[in-house]
Design an enzyme around this catalytic site. Structure first.
Site, PDB file in Angstrom:
ATOM      1  N   HIS A   1     -38.042 -21.464 -57.281  1.00  0.00           N
ATOM      2  CA  HIS A   1     -37.331 -20.388 -57.984  1.00  0.00           C
ATOM      3  C   HIS A   1     -35.967 -20.215 -57.303  1.00  0.00           C
ATOM      4  CE1 HIS A   1     -36.490 -16.171 -59.152  1.00  0.00           C
ATOM      5  NE2 HIS A   1     -37.338 -16.363 -60.134  1.00  0.00           N
TER       6      HIS A   1
ATOM      7  N   ASP B   1     -43.781 -19.163 -50.700  1.00  0.00           N
ATOM      8  CA  ASP B   1     -43.475 -18.226 -51.780  1.00  0.00           C
ATOM      9  C   ASP B   1     -44.756 -18.068 -52.612  1.00  0.00           C
ATOM     10  OD1 ASP B   1     -42.787 -16.980 -54.111  1.00  0.00           O
ATOM     11  OD2 ASP B   1     -41.085 -18.280 -54.579  1.00  0.00           O
TER      12      ASP B   1
ATOM     13  N   GLN C   1     -46.475 -16.395 -57.409  1.00  0.00           N
ATOM     14  CA  GLN C   1     -47.327 -16.740 -58.555  1.00  0.00           C
ATOM     15  C   GLN C   1     -48.747 -17.102 -58.135  1.00  0.00           C
ATOM     16  OE1 GLN C   1     -46.356 -16.179 -61.548  1.00  0.00           O
ATOM     17  NE2 GLN C   1     -44.125 -16.181 -61.407  1.00  0.00           N
TER      18      GLN C   1
ATOM     19  N   LYS D   1     -45.760  -8.423 -59.965  1.00  0.00           N
ATOM     20  CA  LYS D   1     -46.511  -9.497 -60.636  1.00  0.00           C
ATOM     21  C   LYS D   1     -48.008  -9.373 -60.369  1.00  0.00           C
ATOM     22  CE  LYS D   1     -42.708 -12.786 -59.996  1.00  0.00           C
ATOM     23  NZ  LYS D   1     -42.025 -12.877 -61.279  1.00  0.00           N
TER      24      LYS D   1
ATOM     25  N   CYS E   1     -35.406 -19.130 -64.091  1.00  0.00           N
ATOM     26  CA  CYS E   1     -34.846 -19.159 -62.723  1.00  0.00           C
ATOM     27  C   CYS E   1     -35.275 -20.406 -61.955  1.00  0.00           C
ATOM     28  CB  CYS E   1     -35.192 -17.898 -61.933  1.00  0.00           C
ATOM     29  SG  CYS E   1     -34.523 -16.410 -62.649  1.00  0.00           S
TER      30      CYS E   1
HETATM   31  N1  7TS Z   1     -40.675 -16.907 -56.683  1.00  0.00           N
HETATM   32  C1  7TS Z   1     -41.377 -17.249 -57.770  1.00  0.00           C
HETATM   33  C2  7TS Z   1     -42.291 -18.437 -57.734  1.00  0.00           C
HETATM   34  C3  7TS Z   1     -41.242 -16.486 -58.929  1.00  0.00           C
HETATM   35  O1  7TS Z   1     -41.938 -16.841 -60.014  1.00  0.00           O
HETATM   36  C4  7TS Z   1     -40.364 -15.382 -58.939  1.00  0.00           C
HETATM   37  C5  7TS Z   1     -40.147 -14.568 -60.179  1.00  0.00           C
HETATM   38  C6  7TS Z   1     -39.690 -15.052 -57.768  1.00  0.00           C
HETATM   39  C7  7TS Z   1     -39.857 -15.856 -56.659  1.00  0.00           C
HETATM   40  C8  7TS Z   1     -38.781 -13.879 -57.655  1.00  0.00           C
HETATM   41  O2  7TS Z   1     -39.463 -12.690 -57.787  1.00  0.00           O
HETATM   42  P1  7TS Z   1     -38.703 -11.296 -57.697  1.00  0.00           P
HETATM   43  O3  7TS Z   1     -39.754 -10.279 -57.985  1.00  0.00           O
HETATM   44  O4  7TS Z   1     -38.153 -11.198 -56.317  1.00  0.00           O
HETATM   45  O5  7TS Z   1     -37.624 -11.339 -58.738  1.00  0.00           O
HETATM   46  N2  7TS Z   1     -40.371 -15.274 -61.352  1.00  0.00           N
HETATM   47  C9  7TS Z   1     -40.044 -14.884 -62.596  1.00  0.00           C
HETATM   48  C10 7TS Z   1     -40.412 -15.628 -63.718  1.00  0.00           C
HETATM   49  O6  7TS Z   1     -41.061 -16.664 -63.688  1.00  0.00           O
HETATM   50  N3  7TS Z   1     -39.950 -15.010 -64.811  1.00  0.00           N
HETATM   51  O7  7TS Z   1     -39.325 -13.898 -64.459  1.00  0.00           O
HETATM   52  C11 7TS Z   1     -39.357 -13.805 -63.075  1.00  0.00           C
END
Ligand code: 7TS
Length: 420
Positions: free
Chosen positions: A128, A205, A208, A231, A374
């Protein structure tokens, strides 16, 4: 004989999620954008509401009762998160706004003070943007060099290439556990063991993975792990960093200000104990408490049970989506019983733009994401500009997958009729 069908997790929990029971564009909402953010159960919404109705006060400072209650609840949430990931100590959990902030914390604190010219950082092309851009910024400042692990033919993490890239020069490996686009579950234990043999630190990370799989940071042996609450059934504005205690102790602060200090003099300051050293300013108190409630909720269902049910959904999603000839799904195939990947499918439909597909599906009440999610470098490596993505959670059902497939087939038929 009456045969009663066994109730799935989804059957049991759907009433816990008020948002799911509404119509969008005149159709029942079908929420398949859980990789972007999950929905919130009543227990989490109530925890936030209860905090503001009964306990709202600043933490770690007041001598009064409300402040003590807020502090207890906030620190209690840290205990819950520590237990959820099996951290060795509560001091290893630092609350952040989200995973992005947690990665930036490690990059600016550890990366900036430890990396030197020609030191190497290994990332993968499926990261990401939040696990690429902070390292690019720190690499520019320190002279460190970033190397990327590519994909195998099956569109998975190329472990053999990783083994050929890693060397004594590698100081950091930062990789995603479950890809938000390919859905692959990366062999993080193996990656970590190989990196440690070379003396490199590893950041995982888990954005997910943590909402969907049991996570044990001690068994994994990662040096840091990051996640976003939103999430995993918690509100936005709260996430966390796990870090091994001795590492966090050796790291300089990221942000300076109140809460993170021991004493402040005009000439210099001394810093607070872990984890407060990394929590400058008034934190997201209610959101952290609600994250604690989310962790209770998920633990109550059982992460093993969630994972097993999602495997069933994965198998069904792939069977159904794979039967549409115009659809190409990215990432590895699951086994016939849905093992080996996450319950999401990023796909293209031959001849159609992914955003057009998502916009048409929205008219049918179906919420999916489209675009690059992203993961721009990954899409470039796959030589595509975007994908449509359906991502599931434990409250989704096979019936919803059926409705999604019907809507998708209608969308394909509609576009082929107007293009004829
Ligand atoms: N890493 C992964 C694997 C992610 O899927 C996401 C967000 C992030 C980092 C960043 O998360 P945040 O909460 O700090 O923004 N992924 C997604 C997505 O797949 N669609 O919208 C956000």
């Amino acid at each position: 004989m009456i045969i009663t069908q066994e109730r799935t997790i989804a059957d049991k929990v759907r009433q816990d999620f008020p948002i799911l029971h509404q119509e969008v564009n005149g159709k029942p909402l079908l929420y398949l954008d859980n990789a972007a953010t999950s929905q919130k159960p009543i227990a989490v919404i109530e925890a936030l509401r209860r905090y503001y109705e009964q306990d709202n006060s600043n933490v770690h400072r007041g001598a009064h009762t409300l402040s003590a209650k807020a502090t207890d609840a906030y620190e209690g949430a840290r205990d819950k998160v520590a237990k959820f990931v099996n951290a060795a100590s509560r001091q290893e959990i630092v609350f952040t706004r989200n995973a992005t902030e947690a990665i930036n914390l490690v990059a600016y604190s550890w990366g900036w003070s430890n990396l030197q010219p020609t030191d190497e950082i290994i990332l993968s092309v499926m990261e990401h943007h939040s696990n690429i851009v902070p390292w690019q910024i720190i690499a520019q400042r320190t002279g460190a060099v970033i190397k990327y692990v590519g994909l195998t033919e099956n569109e998975e993490f190329d472990l053999e290439q990783f083994k050929s890239l890693i060397s004594a020069k590698t100081k950091l490996v930062s990789v995603v556990h479950v890809s938000n686009t390919l859905g692959c579950i990366n062999p993080v234990e193996e990656i970590i063991a190989i990196a440690h043999q070379q003396g490199a630190k590893v950041l995982i990370d888990a954005c997910q993975s943590i909402p969907h799989l049991p996570i044990d940071v001690q068994a994994m042996d990662c040096d840091w792990l990051v996640a976003s609450g939103h999430k995993m059934c918690a509100p936005t504005g709260i996430g966390f960093l796990y870090g091994k205690q001795e590492l966090l102790e050796a790291m300089p602060p990221f942000l300076g200000g109140g809460e993170m200090i021991a004493e402040v003099f005009l000439e210099y300051s001394t810093y607070g104990e872990l984890p407060h050293k990394f929590e400058a300013g008034t934190p997201a108190i209610g959101e952290a408490i609600a994250l604690g409630a989310a962790v209770d909720y998920l633990s109550g269902l059982g992460m093993e049970n969630i994972h097993a049910y999602e495997e069933e959904l994965t198998a069904y999603l792939f069977e159904q989506l794979g039967s549409i000839p115009e659809v190409r799904i990215y990432g590895p195939q699951p086994t016939t019983d849905g093992k080996g990947r996450a319950a999401l499918a990023a796909f293209t439909v031959e001849g159609l733009d992914s955003t057009d597909v998502a916009t048409m599906l929205d008219q049918e009440g179906v919420a999916i994401r489209s675009g690059h999610h992203c993961t721009g470098p990954l899409h470039r490596a796959l030589e595509i500009t975007g994908t449509a993505r359906a991502s599931l959670y434990f409250y989704n059902t096979k019936k919803e997958i059926d409705a999604f497939i019907v809507a998708l087939k209608e969308t394909i038929e509609f576009f082929s009729s107007v293009m004829d």
